[in-house]
Design an enzyme around this catalytic site. Structure first.
Site, mmCIF file in Angstrom:
data_model
loop_
_atom_site.group_PDB
_atom_site.id
_atom_site.type_symbol
_atom_site.label_atom_id
_atom_site.label_comp_id
_atom_site.label_asym_id
_atom_site.label_seq_id
_atom_site.Cartn_x
_atom_site.Cartn_y
_atom_site.Cartn_z
ATOM 1 N N CYS A 70 0.871 -1.173 0.000
ATOM 2 C CA CYS A 70 0.000 0.000 0.000
ATOM 3 C C CYS A 70 0.907 1.220 0.000
ATOM 4 O O CYS A 70 1.717 1.389 0.923
ATOM 5 C CB CYS A 70 -0.859 -0.047 1.260
ATOM 6 S SG CYS A 70 -1.881 1.417 1.505
ATOM 7 N N CYS A 206 -0.612 3.455 -6.619
ATOM 8 C CA CYS A 206 -1.609 2.954 -5.659
ATOM 9 C C CYS A 206 -1.870 1.533 -6.129
ATOM 10 O O CYS A 206 -2.180 1.314 -7.307
ATOM 11 C CB CYS A 206 -2.888 3.773 -5.710
ATOM 12 S SG CYS A 206 -4.267 3.008 -4.808
#
Ligand code: DGL
Length: 283
Positions: A70, A206
């Protein structure tokens, strides 16, 4: 013992899939913090705390090394956790453990330079500037991590981040390809208007966006290079394990998938990306 992979939701599966291909015999535990996803619009302290709790759960379940799959958690929480929390966890558990992020490997892939490289700024004239566009969450864009760290190493790369608020949330909900295409096109176009042209290289900064990498590729000009984080992270982890033999990673090829959110089958979008239905157990 196992390798832990953590994300706010399903985005980290993109990294997990590549890691399991690279280390097939290792045990893996995936944790999606879907009860609190998306992270991209949360305050920094909240992201640090949620990431810490997620890592704690993974260590408890037997992870030795946790990969923060992440960008948001890596940009906001990683350094704090490594410096102020991991030493205490090692002592408490009495075994080697660590948390690793995904931004360092991505920057290494984008710059073609090792993280430890220090630019020797002699004030040389820069002949050409290549433009790198980073599509990411609002929190990652606000951290400016890609701009700062790439600029330290390569003065000839100009970095522009394009926050895409809402996109990770839509992917998490399993939005249709048509809906997702509208949002991806909008952001690719917004970045083009801001820079005055398309970027030469795009970073899907992302992990959720890797699920719709085909939509980004279609929206960008055909010559644009796309940096894929899953490969960059797997390469870096391979090098890391060559230097660090102290971690027990298991050898039974186990795959566990946990969520803090609603357990059960994931969306059609995830199954499509995964190539099979995927069921999460309660964390
Ligand atoms: N997949 C995550 C990232 O790489 C988080 C997205 C979100 O939860 O907003 O940034």
């Amino acid at each position: 013992m196992a390798i832990g992979v953590f994300d706010s939701g399903v985005g980290g599966l993109t990294v997990h899939r590549e890691l399991t291909r690279r280390f097939p015999e290792r045990n893996f535990i995936y944790l999606a913090d879907q009860a609190h996803a998306p992270y991209g619009g949360l305050a920094g302290e909240r992201i640090v705390e949620l990431t810490r709790v997620g890592c704690e759960r993974l260590f408890e379940a037997g992870a030795s090394v946790v990969v923060l799959a992440c960008n948001t958690a890596s940009a906001i929480a990683l350094r704090r956790l490594q410096q102020t929390w991991i030493p205490e966890v090692r002592e408490r558990l009495g075994r080697p453990v660590n948390v690793l992020g995904i931004i360092v490997p991505t920057i290494e892939a984008a710059t073609g330079l090792p993280w430890t490289y220090e630019a020797d700024r002699k004030g040389d004239k820069i002949e050409a500037i290549d433009v790198t566009g980073v599509f990411c969450t609002a929190a990652t864009a606000m951290s400016r991590v890609y701009e700062i760290e790439i600029d330290k190493r390569r003065e000839d790369l100009a970095v522009f981040s394009e926050p895409c608020p809402g996109l990770a949330g839509l992917i998490e909900l399993g939005a249709s390809p048509e809906e997702l295409k509208v949002v991806v096109d909008e952001h690719v176009d917004a970045l083009r208007r801001r820079i005055g042209r398309h970027p030469d290289t795009a970073i899907l900064g992302c992990t959720h966006y890797e699920i719709v990498a085909d939509l980004f590729a279609a929206a960008l000009p055909s010559g644009a290079k796309v940096i894929h984080q899953p490969t960059a992270v797997a390469d870096a982890l391979e090098r890391y394990f060559q230097r660090h033999g102290e971690y027990e990673l298991g050898a039974a090829g186990r795959r566990d998938f946990l969520t803090t959110g609603k357990a059960g089958p994931q969306t059609d979008l995830v199954s499509q990306f995964w190539g099979a239905p995927l069921v999460f157990d309660p964390a």
